[in-house]
Design a protein around this motif. Structure first.
Motif, PDB file in Angstrom:
ATOM      1  N   PHE A 148       1.156  -1.327   0.121  1.00 43.90           N
ATOM      2  CA  PHE A 148      -0.127  -0.117   0.165  1.00 43.90           C
ATOM      3  C   PHE A 148       0.913   1.441  -0.154  1.00 43.90           C
ATOM      4  N   LYS A 149       1.860   1.234   0.833  1.00 45.05           N
ATOM      5  CA  LYS A 149       3.024   2.526   1.038  1.00 45.05           C
ATOM      6  C   LYS A 149       3.471   3.019  -0.064  1.00 45.05           C
ATOM      7  N   GLU A 150       3.345   2.233  -0.723  1.00 45.47           N
ATOM      8  CA  GLU A 150       4.161   1.885  -2.208  1.00 45.47           C
ATOM      9  C   GLU A 150       3.013   3.009  -3.363  1.00 45.47           C
ATOM     10  N   LEU A 151       1.740   2.943  -3.505  1.00 47.27           N
ATOM     11  CA  LEU A 151       1.028   4.296  -3.593  1.00 47.27           C
ATOM     12  C   LEU A 151       1.330   5.861  -3.483  1.00 47.27           C
ATOM     13  N   SER A 152       1.287   6.462  -4.616  1.00 44.94           N
ATOM     14  CA  SER A 152       1.070   7.986  -4.600  1.00 44.94           C
ATOM     15  C   SER A 152       0.379   8.394  -4.281  1.00 44.94           C
ATOM     16  N   GLN A 153      -1.270   7.688  -4.738  1.00 46.55           N
ATOM     17  CA  GLN A 153      -2.391   8.307  -4.585  1.00 46.55           C
ATOM     18  C   GLN A 153      -3.707   7.527  -5.130  1.00 46.55           C
ATOM     19  N   ALA A 154      -4.730   7.940  -4.847  1.00 43.65           N
ATOM     20  CA  ALA A 154      -5.331   6.144  -5.209  1.00 43.65           C
ATOM     21  C   ALA A 154      -6.843   7.810  -5.728  1.00 43.65           C
ATOM     22  N   ILE A 155      -7.251   7.575  -6.916  1.00 46.56           N
ATOM     23  CA  ILE A 155      -8.411   8.571  -8.196  1.00 46.56           C
ATOM     24  C   ILE A 155      -9.196   7.425  -8.101  1.00 46.56           C
ATOM     25  N   HIS A 156     -10.626   7.793  -7.324  1.00 48.30           N
ATOM     26  CA  HIS A 156     -12.126   7.452  -7.117  1.00 48.30           C
ATOM     27  C   HIS A 156     -13.545   7.477  -7.811  1.00 48.30           C
ATOM     28  N   ALA A 157     -14.116   6.592  -8.382  1.00 51.33           N
ATOM     29  CA  ALA A 157     -15.379   7.107  -8.727  1.00 51.33           C
ATOM     30  C   ALA A 157     -16.328   6.366  -8.049  1.00 51.33           C
ATOM     31  N   THR A 158     -17.187   6.333  -7.871  1.00 52.26           N
ATOM     32  CA  THR A 158     -18.776   5.775  -7.052  1.00 52.26           C
ATOM     33  C   THR A 158     -19.952   5.998  -7.364  1.00 52.26           C
ATOM     34  N   THR A 159     -20.874   4.915  -7.632  1.00 52.83           N
ATOM     35  CA  THR A 159     -21.459   5.243  -7.657  1.00 52.83           C
ATOM     36  C   THR A 159     -22.218   5.594  -5.960  1.00 52.83           C
ATOM     37  N   LEU A 160     -21.767   5.263  -5.166  1.00 53.37           N
ATOM     38  CA  LEU A 160     -22.589   5.772  -4.286  1.00 53.37           C
ATOM     39  C   LEU A 160     -23.971   6.950  -3.857  1.00 53.37           C
ATOM     40  N   ALA A 161     -23.267   7.894  -4.830  1.00 55.87           N
ATOM     41  CA  ALA A 161     -24.263   8.885  -4.415  1.00 55.87           C
ATOM     42  C   ALA A 161     -24.749   8.618  -4.960  1.00 55.87           C
ATOM     43  N   THR A 162     -25.065   8.240  -6.256  1.00 57.33           N
ATOM     44  CA  THR A 162     -25.994   8.679  -7.019  1.00 57.33           C
ATOM     45  C   THR A 162     -27.499   7.127  -6.528  1.00 57.33           C
ATOM     46  N   ASN A 163     -26.948   6.078  -6.117  1.00 55.58           N
ATOM     47  CA  ASN A 163     -27.842   4.936  -5.800  1.00 55.58           C
ATOM     48  C   ASN A 163     -28.619   5.319  -4.492  1.00 55.58           C
TER      49      ASN A 163
ATOM     50  N   PRO B 268     -23.907  12.966   4.566  1.00 55.45           N
ATOM     51  CA  PRO B 268     -23.669  12.480   5.459  1.00 55.45           C
ATOM     52  C   PRO B 268     -23.202  10.972   5.619  1.00 55.45           C
ATOM     53  N   ILE B 269     -24.058  10.669   4.334  1.00 51.05           N
ATOM     54  CA  ILE B 269     -23.035   9.554   3.673  1.00 51.05           C
ATOM     55  C   ILE B 269     -22.004   8.708   3.247  1.00 51.05           C
ATOM     56  N   VAL B 270     -21.826  10.297   2.323  1.00 50.08           N
ATOM     57  CA  VAL B 270     -20.292   9.815   1.186  1.00 50.08           C
ATOM     58  C   VAL B 270     -19.857  10.354   2.064  1.00 50.08           C
ATOM     59  N   SER B 271     -19.557  11.384   3.133  1.00 50.59           N
ATOM     60  CA  SER B 271     -18.293  12.007   4.235  1.00 50.59           C
ATOM     61  C   SER B 271     -17.894  11.080   4.719  1.00 50.59           C
ATOM     62  N   ARG B 272     -19.479  10.336   5.478  1.00 56.13           N
ATOM     63  CA  ARG B 272     -18.406   8.883   5.966  1.00 56.13           C
ATOM     64  C   ARG B 272     -17.873   8.275   5.178  1.00 56.13           C
ATOM     65  N   TYR B 273     -18.806   7.271   4.335  1.00 56.58           N
ATOM     66  CA  TYR B 273     -17.786   6.780   3.336  1.00 56.58           C
ATOM     67  C   TYR B 273     -16.365   6.938   2.813  1.00 56.58           C
ATOM     68  N   LEU B 274     -16.403   8.123   2.564  1.00 60.15           N
ATOM     69  CA  LEU B 274     -14.598   8.337   2.475  1.00 60.15           C
ATOM     70  C   LEU B 274     -13.960   9.083   3.497  1.00 60.15           C
TER      71      LEU B 274
ATOM     72  N   ALA C 167     -16.510  15.787  -0.603  1.00 61.98           N
ATOM     73  CA  ALA C 167     -17.003  15.228   0.327  1.00 61.98           C
ATOM     74  C   ALA C 167     -18.089  16.717   1.344  1.00 61.98           C
ATOM     75  N   ARG C 168     -17.605  18.024   0.675  1.00 62.43           N
ATOM     76  CA  ARG C 168     -18.399  19.702   0.836  1.00 62.43           C
ATOM     77  C   ARG C 168     -19.826  19.616  -0.664  1.00 62.43           C
ATOM     78  N   THR C 169     -19.011  18.894  -1.409  1.00 62.56           N
ATOM     79  CA  THR C 169     -20.331  18.927  -2.811  1.00 62.56           C
ATOM     80  C   THR C 169     -20.345  17.444  -3.456  1.00 62.56           C
ATOM     81  N   PRO C 170     -20.955  17.065  -2.528  1.00 60.15           N
ATOM     82  CA  PRO C 170     -20.839  15.448  -3.567  1.00 60.15           C
ATOM     83  C   PRO C 170     -21.331  15.416  -4.319  1.00 60.15           C
ATOM     84  N   ILE C 171     -22.355  16.002  -4.569  1.00 59.70           N
ATOM     85  CA  ILE C 171     -23.789  15.605  -5.983  1.00 59.70           C
ATOM     86  C   ILE C 171     -22.620  16.769  -7.263  1.00 59.70           C
TER      87      ILE C 171
END
Length: 686
Positions: free
Chosen positions: A55-70, A213-219, A247-251
């Protein structure tokens, strides 16, 4: 190294990319619906362990999710309260007072995310010019907030009249919420969507508060489990942002996954020398498409979510944020086929998702899905699903289709399977034809780029229906959205509603506004690690003819504006109006609604060199033969099956055929040729 993680409704796609060498590792794993981060982290660890990375060899992670939509579609968001100006608490019900179907006398609309008991009004008023007409009562604010909390609100949306001009009252309410309930989540329309149009602004702010609240907690949970690896989120506007700002504007991340698919299509299409494309991304839950011209996806500032009528505009909840212009073109691999009350075969929108999944997964699902139909038609090899890593059960698929479709319709099982496949293709073709015709585009000038686990399976028959002559399937097409996450820059945007006739715009005021907003963009991008010299600023304005209600968004000059620049802006608008509508109206003045600023970082220079493709072998790409259903002969025919990983540039083959890879299968019909180019893109000529 960078990790790209795209969580879909059925599968989670993961790519690990070495920025120095271009070495790319890809993996596809079942999504864990109860907590998507569990499957994502387990898949990421499995892919890292496969090649001895940590894990520590990763410099960053880029994420896309359907959580907000669902969360919105499934109505699983926070209990939300709405505070608005007196007389406006029913804005979510009133909407635009229009029917999306003029022939439906009792149209169905989505239920507001905030029910009547959770809405409150304040006796305050700000004019359209920003003047305070009715001061805010601090005591009334405190009582109102307390009432919503007592009703069970754990998130509050604040949307006051004309706060996009003067946010003073909204900011005072925010201070009161923080003072009384410091842990309460809240969203201000002046921060989330500071634009004119009361209904759209309220709907967008409420949706943001509903999922925050859901997205902020998830992130937060995901970040903590990433062992200090910086987390970035894909946004609907085609850029990436820090997890904190998302997380501030998950929309703004509501279409993050599909946006990655469109950008991936633009990237791989340009590699093959094609700039005018139709991005077609079909996963496990939905199929989405996007028109790309000159390698740039079409863009919109208004879209909808949770439509009650899937393909009817204005039947959903309006969201007013910048977004790549995607339309839902059809169902996904896990979408359920059924017979409606009229005795007609229908597919979707309900999906089996990852759990229990299609009947053929053997995880308890007993309803027929698109994947089950494709399996019966021979388009999917049961011995090579996910490269043979996942066992599937053809008999379970047969039983589900026979019991639920074939027997009630009194047809053969194969006819039922082809009917499911054909319904999905025709639905997607109709949506694509509409997309093209609305812009006056000729399909013969466009190339279809098929991505997603189910995209290459359906692309050939879709292209033939639409009249397209070429298909591109990128390498690792089943994970293209994750690959797209690695091609996008950091991006921030601002919008200000300053309504005026174009000829009466106060240029000095506008220059001051632009200078302030550009400074804000520079600050945000530099905080994300972008060097100032690499930041690019783009400006746009929403303009219409006087008396029209809906504007066009046009580019405007950068730098300090002068009065003569208004003529340049007017020409840009008239040119775009002619392009959109065929002609412009002469001698009618223009009105400007919104002024937009985009701050964009440099696009990453990526070059994928896939390291965990199984390329070892005899060198002969022919794996064997398989019987597949061909509509021209109305029956099965034995066709060649090729190993995608052993195809080499300059080799040419004829259809019909199947081209297999771990994450998907490309179905190639009759009267066609195919080959791979030097970038390993599979190019099919119909």
């Amino acid at each position: 190294m960078v990790a790209a993680i795209d969580i879909g409704g059925t599968f989670t796609d993961i790519v690990i990319y070495d920025m120095g060498s271009g070495k790319s590792l890809v993996g596809k794993y079942l999504t864990t619906p109860h907590d998507p981060s569990i499957g994502a982290l387990a898949g990421l660890r499995a892919l890292l362990d496969e090649f001895g990375f940590r894990f520590k060899e990763l410099s960053q992670a880029i994420h896309a999710t359907t959580l907000a939509t669902n969360a919105i579609i499934e109505r699983k968001g926070a209990t939300t309260g709405l505070i608005t100006t007196k007389g406006f608490q029913d804005i979510l019900l009133i909407g635009r007072e229009s029917r999306y179907d003029i022939y439906d006398l009792v149209p169905e609309f989505p239920e507001p995310l905030v029910p009547v008991p959770m809405r409150r009004e304040l006796t305050e008023r700000i004019s359209g010019t920003g003047e305070i007409l009715q001061p805010l009562s601090p005591q009334e604010v405190k009582v109102t907030i307390q009432e919503l909390v007592d009703k069970g609100a754990n998130s509050i949306a604040v949307c006051l009249l004309h706060s996009y001009i003067n946010p003073e009252h909204e900011e005072a309410i925010a201070e009161s919420i923080i003072e009384s309930f410091p842990d309460m989540s809240f969203s201000l329309s002046s921060k989330v969507c500071p634009e004119i149009r009361e209904y759209e602004r309220t709907s967008t702010t409420v949706a943001n508060a509903y999922i925050q609240p859901i997205v902020s907690r998830y992130l937060e949970d995901l970040e903590s489990n990433l062992d200090d690896v910086p987390l970035y989120l894909m946004l609907s506007n085609g850029g990436i942002a820090t997890a904190r700002s998302a997380a501030r504007t998950p929309i703004r991340m509501i279409e993050s996954g599909p946006a990655g698919g469109a950008l991936s299509a633009a990237y791989f299409g340009a590699q093959s020398g094609f700039e005018d494309l139709i991005a077609f991304d079909m996963g496990g839950t939905t199929a989405k498409s996007c028109i790309i011209e000159q390698s740039i996806p079409h863009f919109t500032f208004n879209f909808e979510i949770a439509r009650v009528k899937r393909f009817k505009k204005h039947s959903g909840l309006p969201i007013q944020v910048p977004c790549i212009d995607l339309i839902e073109a059809g169902a996904g691999g896990g979408s359920i086929a059924f017979i409606d009350e009229m005795g007609l075969l229908k597919v979707g929108p309900e999906s089996q998702g990852a759990s229990p999944g299609p009947a053929c997964y053997g995880l308890g699902g007993d309803k027929p899905t698109v994947t089950d139909a494709d399996l019966i038609l021979g388009y999917i090899n049961p011995e090579y699903f996910l490269g043979g890593m996942m066992e599937i059960f053809p008999e379970a698929a047969s039983q589900a289709i026979r019991k639920n479709i074939a027997e009630p319709l009194k047809i053969q099982e194969v006819q039922a399977a082809w009917g499911i496949h054909e319904v999905v293709n025709e639905t997607m073709a109709a949506a694509t034809r509409i997309q093209l015709s609305e812009r006056g585009n000729d399909p013969r000038n466009f190339t279809l780029v098929a991505t997603g686990g189910a995209g290459p399976v359906h692309a050939f028959h879709l292209a033939r229906k639409v009249g397209l002559h070429r298909i591109i399937c990128p390498p690792a097409a089943g994970l293209a959205s994750s690959l797209g996450l690695l091609t996008v820059p950091f991006k921030v945007d601002t919008v200000d509603s300053y309504v005026s006739s174009l000829e009466e715009v106060d240029v000095e005021r506008l220059n001051t506004l632009f200078a302030d907003r550009e400074k804000q963009c520079y600050s945000l991008l530099k905080a994300a690690g972008v060097k100032e010299r690499d930041i690019q600023i783009e400006r746009m304005a929403d303009i219409s003819f006087e008396g029209q209600g809906y504007p066009l968004t046009v580019p405007i000059p950068t730098g300090k504006l002068k009065s003569n620049h208004m003529e340049v802006i007017e020409k840009s608008f008239r040119d775009k109006y002619v392009e959109a509508h065929g002609r412009a109206i002469n001698d009618v003045p223009l009105r400007v609604f919104n002024w937009r600023i985009f701050g964009i970082g440099p696009s990453p220079a990526v070059s994928f060199k896939f390291a965990n493709f199984p390329t070892k072998g005899s060198g002969n790409p022919l794996k064997g033969t398989q019987r597949i259903f061909l509509p021209e002969s109305k029956g099965f025919r034995k066709v060649n099956v090729y190993n995608r990983y052993l195809l080499r540039p300059n080799q040419k083959f004829k259809g019909p055929a199947l081209v297999e890879e771990r994450e998907t299968t490309t179905v190639i019909g009759s009267r066609s040729n195919f080959s791979v180019d030097k970038h390993l893109n599979l190019v099919i000529e119909l």
